[in-house]
Design a protein around this motif. Structure first.
Motif, PDB file in Angstrom:
ATOM      1  N   LYS A 215       0.839  -1.205   0.000  1.00 41.87           N
ATOM      2  CA  LYS A 215       0.000   0.000   0.000  1.00 41.87           C
ATOM      3  C   LYS A 215       0.871   1.250   0.000  1.00 41.87           C
ATOM      4  O   LYS A 215       0.619   2.203  -0.738  1.00 41.87           O
ATOM      5  N   LYS A 216       1.919   1.238   0.825  1.00 43.88           N
ATOM      6  CA  LYS A 216       2.855   2.365   0.856  1.00 43.88           C
ATOM      7  C   LYS A 216       3.536   2.534  -0.498  1.00 43.88           C
ATOM      8  O   LYS A 216       3.655   3.659  -1.011  1.00 43.88           O
ATOM      9  N   ALA A 217       3.985   1.421  -1.099  1.00 42.17           N
ATOM     10  CA  ALA A 217       4.651   1.480  -2.411  1.00 42.17           C
ATOM     11  C   ALA A 217       3.718   2.039  -3.468  1.00 42.17           C
ATOM     12  O   ALA A 217       4.129   2.825  -4.336  1.00 42.17           O
ATOM     13  N   ALA A 218       2.431   1.655  -3.414  1.00 45.54           N
ATOM     14  CA  ALA A 218       1.458   2.131  -4.403  1.00 45.54           C
ATOM     15  C   ALA A 218       1.194   3.623  -4.254  1.00 45.54           C
ATOM     16  O   ALA A 218       0.936   4.313  -5.243  1.00 45.54           O
ATOM     17  N   VAL A 219       1.261   4.134  -3.030  1.00 47.04           N
ATOM     18  CA  VAL A 219       1.092   5.578  -2.799  1.00 47.04           C
ATOM     19  C   VAL A 219       2.304   6.339  -3.325  1.00 47.04           C
ATOM     20  O   VAL A 219       2.175   7.386  -3.975  1.00 47.04           O
ATOM     21  N   LEU A 220       3.493   5.800  -3.073  1.00 44.37           N
ATOM     22  CA  LEU A 220       4.730   6.462  -3.525  1.00 44.37           C
ATOM     23  C   LEU A 220       4.854   6.429  -5.051  1.00 44.37           C
ATOM     24  O   LEU A 220       5.238   7.427  -5.673  1.00 44.37           O
ATOM     25  N   TYR A 221       4.533   5.283  -5.647  1.00 44.39           N
ATOM     26  CA  TYR A 221       4.702   5.100  -7.094  1.00 44.39           C
ATOM     27  C   TYR A 221       3.399   4.512  -7.667  1.00 44.39           C
ATOM     28  O   TYR A 221       3.323   3.311  -7.957  1.00 44.39           O
ATOM     29  N   PRO A 222       2.368   5.358  -7.808  1.00 44.23           N
ATOM     30  CA  PRO A 222       1.030   4.861  -8.163  1.00 44.23           C
ATOM     31  C   PRO A 222       0.920   4.243  -9.551  1.00 44.23           C
ATOM     32  O   PRO A 222      -0.035   3.516  -9.817  1.00 44.23           O
ATOM     33  N   PHE A 223       1.875   4.513 -10.454  1.00 46.69           N
ATOM     34  CA  PHE A 223       1.775   3.990 -11.815  1.00 46.69           C
ATOM     35  C   PHE A 223       2.787   2.872 -12.074  1.00 46.69           C
ATOM     36  O   PHE A 223       3.211   2.664 -13.210  1.00 46.69           O
ATOM     37  N   ASP A 224       3.185   2.165 -11.016  1.00 41.35           N
ATOM     38  CA  ASP A 224       4.172   1.090 -11.170  1.00 41.35           C
ATOM     39  C   ASP A 224       3.650  -0.269 -10.703  1.00 41.35           C
ATOM     40  O   ASP A 224       4.427  -1.140 -10.312  1.00 41.35           O
ATOM     41  N   GLU A 225       2.334  -0.432 -10.707  1.00 40.86           N
ATOM     42  CA  GLU A 225       1.678  -1.738 -10.576  1.00 40.86           C
ATOM     43  C   GLU A 225       1.763  -2.383  -9.195  1.00 40.86           C
ATOM     44  O   GLU A 225       1.471  -3.578  -9.048  1.00 40.86           O
ATOM     45  N   TRP A 226       2.097  -1.613  -8.147  1.00 43.91           N
ATOM     46  CA  TRP A 226       2.144  -2.207  -6.807  1.00 43.91           C
ATOM     47  C   TRP A 226       0.752  -2.565  -6.305  1.00 43.91           C
ATOM     48  O   TRP A 226       0.605  -3.340  -5.363  1.00 43.91           O
ATOM     49  N   GLN A 227      -0.278  -2.007  -6.945  1.00 36.09           N
ATOM     50  CA  GLN A 227      -1.651  -2.369  -6.565  1.00 36.09           C
ATOM     51  C   GLN A 227      -1.933  -3.846  -6.835  1.00 36.09           C
ATOM     52  O   GLN A 227      -2.761  -4.458  -6.158  1.00 36.09           O
ATOM     53  N   VAL A 228      -1.256  -4.417  -7.840  1.00 28.75           N
ATOM     54  CA  VAL A 228      -1.452  -5.846  -8.139  1.00 28.75           C
ATOM     55  C   VAL A 228      -1.052  -6.694  -6.929  1.00 28.75           C
ATOM     56  O   VAL A 228      -1.799  -7.590  -6.500  1.00 28.75           O
ATOM     57  N   ALA A 229       0.112  -6.408  -6.358  1.00 28.16           N
ATOM     58  CA  ALA A 229       0.572  -7.158  -5.179  1.00 28.16           C
ATOM     59  C   ALA A 229      -0.344  -6.910  -3.989  1.00 28.16           C
ATOM     60  O   ALA A 229      -0.621  -7.824  -3.196  1.00 28.16           O
ATOM     61  N   GLN A 230      -0.833  -5.666  -3.868  1.00 24.48           N
ATOM     62  CA  GLN A 230      -1.751  -5.338  -2.776  1.00 24.48           C
ATOM     63  C   GLN A 230      -3.057  -6.121  -2.914  1.00 24.48           C
ATOM     64  O   GLN A 230      -3.594  -6.643  -1.926  1.00 24.48           O
ATOM     65  N   ILE A 231      -3.565  -6.222  -4.141  1.00 26.10           N
ATOM     66  CA  ILE A 231      -4.790  -6.992  -4.388  1.00 26.10           C
ATOM     67  C   ILE A 231      -4.573  -8.469  -4.057  1.00 26.10           C
ATOM     68  O   ILE A 231      -5.429  -9.124  -3.456  1.00 26.10           O
ATOM     69  N   ASP A 232      -3.410  -9.020  -4.431  1.00 27.10           N
ATOM     70  CA  ASP A 232      -3.085 -10.402  -4.083  1.00 27.10           C
ATOM     71  C   ASP A 232      -3.215 -10.630  -2.583  1.00 27.10           C
ATOM     72  O   ASP A 232      -3.814 -11.616  -2.134  1.00 27.10           O
ATOM     73  N   CYS A 233      -2.643  -9.703  -1.809  1.00 23.66           N
ATOM     74  CA  CYS A 233      -2.671  -9.830  -0.347  1.00 23.66           C
ATOM     75  C   CYS A 233      -4.101  -9.771   0.181  1.00 23.66           C
ATOM     76  O   CYS A 233      -4.491 -10.570   1.043  1.00 23.66           O
ATOM     77  N   LEU A 234      -4.886  -8.820  -0.324  1.00 26.71           N
ATOM     78  CA  LEU A 234      -6.267  -8.662   0.137  1.00 26.71           C
ATOM     79  C   LEU A 234      -7.087  -9.924  -0.137  1.00 26.71           C
ATOM     80  O   LEU A 234      -7.907 -10.342   0.682  1.00 26.71           O
ATOM     81  N   ILE A 235      -6.858 -10.538  -1.291  1.00 25.75           N
ATOM     82  CA  ILE A 235      -7.607 -11.748  -1.635  1.00 25.75           C
ATOM     83  C   ILE A 235      -7.186 -12.913  -0.741  1.00 25.75           C
ATOM     84  O   ILE A 235      -8.030 -13.678  -0.264  1.00 25.75           O
ATOM     85  N   GLU A 236      -5.880 -13.032  -0.491  1.00 27.83           N
ATOM     86  CA  GLU A 236      -5.405 -14.096   0.404  1.00 27.83           C
ATOM     87  C   GLU A 236      -5.948 -13.904   1.819  1.00 27.83           C
ATOM     88  O   GLU A 236      -6.130 -14.866   2.564  1.00 27.83           O
ATOM     89  N   LEU A 237      -6.209 -12.648   2.200  1.00 23.03           N
ATOM     90  CA  LEU A 237      -6.779 -12.345   3.515  1.00 23.03           C
ATOM     91  C   LEU A 237      -8.305 -12.421   3.506  1.00 23.03           C
ATOM     92  O   LEU A 237      -8.948 -12.051   4.497  1.00 23.03           O
ATOM     93  N   ASP A 238      -8.877 -12.868   2.373  1.00 19.72           N
ATOM     94  CA  ASP A 238     -10.325 -12.992   2.196  1.00 19.72           C
ATOM     95  C   ASP A 238     -11.041 -11.638   2.338  1.00 19.72           C
ATOM     96  O   ASP A 238     -12.162 -11.568   2.843  1.00 19.72           O
ATOM     97  N   ARG A 239     -10.378 -10.592   1.863  1.00 18.24           N
ATOM     98  CA  ARG A 239     -10.979  -9.250   1.869  1.00 18.24           C
ATOM     99  C   ARG A 239     -11.265  -8.860   0.412  1.00 18.24           C
ATOM    100  O   ARG A 239     -10.714  -7.917  -0.127  1.00 18.24           O
ATOM    101  N   VAL A 240     -12.155  -9.652  -0.206  1.00 19.75           N
ATOM    102  CA  VAL A 240     -12.400  -9.538  -1.642  1.00 19.75           C
ATOM    103  C   VAL A 240     -13.040  -8.201  -1.999  1.00 19.75           C
ATOM    104  O   VAL A 240     -12.715  -7.601  -3.026  1.00 19.75           O
ATOM    105  N   GLU A 241     -13.963  -7.721  -1.148  1.00 11.69           N
ATOM    106  CA  GLU A 241     -14.624  -6.449  -1.445  1.00 11.69           C
ATOM    107  C   GLU A 241     -13.615  -5.296  -1.473  1.00 11.69           C
ATOM    108  O   GLU A 241     -13.701  -4.404  -2.323  1.00 11.69           O
TER     109      GLU A 241
END
Length: 395
Positions: free
Chosen positions: A179-205
């Motif tokens: 999340k911190k990486a995505a804020v610092l560099y919003p156009f470098d795809e760190w949201q993909v890794a963040q989404i992976d984590c959220l799904i593994e944590l069962d936070r799909v919404e």
């Protein structure tokens, strides 16, 4: 890294000048280069560029004198911190000085040499420290060079953390780092890794919400049409969103609109592309008439030849904001003016695409007139115009 600040014995040191002033820039450079110091020639280039009209050596002496005065007023021991010896400048103190960038670089280097367990500990610490290098001075050439170096190290750190922490199932902590990486560099795809984590944590919404915010940010912030690579990136993000098994009724409740909406349906570009391609296939079988409407916002240029460069930059920035605001108004005008079965999207900052099913050519003028009339009620500036082009999906 990040906003410039100083601490002595755990207490913040009050800065009496802005970090962007030449005086504090000199301090930041000397702290950054550390014990090795920096040559007078390089220092004058960093501070004053290549201006041949000014006496850069005199300017440097004056700036160093001013910095010594400022340091005397700070809550620090009374010492001569700024030294000039044999053509080099140094920051010298009787107490140790720790600079976050140096600590960050050291942690990355040590992590490369350590076993996995120790490396993970060092990388986590580096990930917490990492950030943009002196963003307030981003316009300075030397800062841009160092920022590129720090960004490379930070990405190396984060990529390794993603591998090691996923292996250990440490998704909660990794999610915060991504999340911190995505804020610092919003156009470098760190949201993909963040989404992976959220799904593994069962936070799909939460993952779905992040996906939608990210796609909206790309299409609103970038002035150019999205590249094929970017679209592949969005598809990659969307493919991560796996729902748990459920009944047909549960799935229908999940995917239907949450509230009854009037007017045309807005969707993000990846969804619009899917709808367009499906429509193409359906048309081959059904012969249904579907048309694609392109709405382009333009702004009449004003005279800038007599303006200063700084004023031109400021004007260009204001023009971009006006186009962005006009785009929001046009989006509302399209939604209000069209039918519930019509679908539209924002293609880039100044363009919208609309799919119009079950329409004939004689209706084109009235459709465009409805949109334009609604838009004119919202946008008063005569300099802002919307141009319309329409074509059959078949061609």
């Amino acid at each position: 890294m990040g906003e410039f600040s100083m601490f002595y014995r755990g207490e913040a040191v009050k800065l009496t000048k802005k970090p962007t002033s030449k005086t504090l820039q000199l301090l930041q450079i000397l702290l950054y280069v550390g014990e090795e110091g920096i040559s007078r020639e390089r220092l004058t280039e960093y501070l004053f560029g290549y201006d041949e009209e000014s006496d850069r050596a005199v300017n440097l002496r004056v700036t160093a004198y001013q910095l010594r005065k400022i340091l005397k007023k700070m809550e620090l021991p009374d010492e001569n911190y700024i030294r000039s010896e044999k053509g080099r400048y140094y920051f010298v103190s009787s107490f140790p000085v720790e600079v976050d960038v140096a600590v960050f670089e050291r942690l990355i280097k040590e992590a490369r040499q350590c076993p996995a367990e120790e490396s993970l500990k060092l990388l986590k610490e580096a990930g917490r420290i990492g950030g943009a290098f002196l963003p307030a001075l981003a316009g300075e050439e030397w800062v841009a060079v160092e920022e590129a170096h720090c960004q490379h190290l930070y990405f190396e750190c984060m990529e390794k953390l993603c591998v090691l922490m996923k292996e250990r199932g440490e998704y909660e902590e990794l999610c915060a780092l991504c999340k911190k990486a995505a804020v610092l560099y919003p156009f470098d795809e760190w949201q993909v890794a963040q989404i992976d984590c959220l799904i593994e944590l069962d936070r799909v919404e939460e993952a779905m919400e992040l996906y939608e915010k990210t796609t909206a940010m790309y299409f609103e912030e970038l002035a150019i049409p999205p590249s094929e690579r970017m679209l592949e990136y969005f598809q990659k993000m969307r493919s991560r969103l796996r729902q748990n098994a459920g009944s047909l009724e549960e799935i229908k409740n999940q995917i239907r609109e949450k509230e009854e909406q009037t007017g045309a349906y807005f969707c993000l570009l990846p969804g619009f592309i899917d709808s367009y391609r499906i429509t193409e296939r359906v048309m081959k079988r059904s012969g249904q008439s579907v048309y694609l409407l392109l709405c382009t916002i333009t702004q009449k240029k004003s005279q800038t030849s007599d303006m200063r460069q700084e004023d031109v930059k400021e004007k260009n920035h204001r023009d971009v904001e006006k186009i962005r605001e006009a785009g929001n108004k046009l989006s509302e005008a399209i939604r209000e003016s069209l039918r519930q079965g019509d679908v539209y999207t924002r293609y880039n900052r100044s363009q919208f695409l609309v799919m119009l099913p079950e329409i004939c050519q004689e209706e084109f003028p009235s459709v465009i007139e409805r949109i334009d009339t609604s838009f004119r009620r919202k946008e008063a500036s005569p300099r802002i115009q919307v141009h319309y082009r329409i074509s059959s999906v078949k061609t």
